[in-house]
Design a protein around this motif. Structure first.
Motif: not given
Length: 80
Positions: A39-47, A67-70, A76-77
């Motif tokens: 389930m791809k939505e787990h990627a947001m939780v991982a981040s 810095k981590e979020r950027l 992703l970009k």
């Protein structure tokens, strides 16, 4: 798919058993990343767990979190 889910569950069991909150949350990053296989939505939780790890490593350091979020966003970009 079954094997992917079972691997994710095992990683989360390891995370629950950890006494060190940094190690526990780092394992949760991995568990959520593995779970993206079903389930791809787990990627947001991982981040978000990765941000939590940064907060634990560098308390009150908003620059490290930024810095981590950027880094996550730029990674992703690069795939688009």
């Amino acid at each position: 798919m079954y094997d992917v889910r079972q691997a994710g569950f095992e990683i989360h069991r390891l995370a629950k058993a950890c006494k060190d909150p940094i190690e526990s949350n780092a394992l949760r990053v991995v568990g959520q990343a593995v779970a993206t296989g079903h389930m791809k939505e787990h990627a947001m939780v991982a981040s978000d767990y990765a941000i939590k790890v940064i907060n634990l490593l560098y308390p009150q350091d908003r620059d490290s979190v930024k810095k981590e979020r950027l880094w996550q966003i730029n990674l992703l970009k690069s795939f688009v």
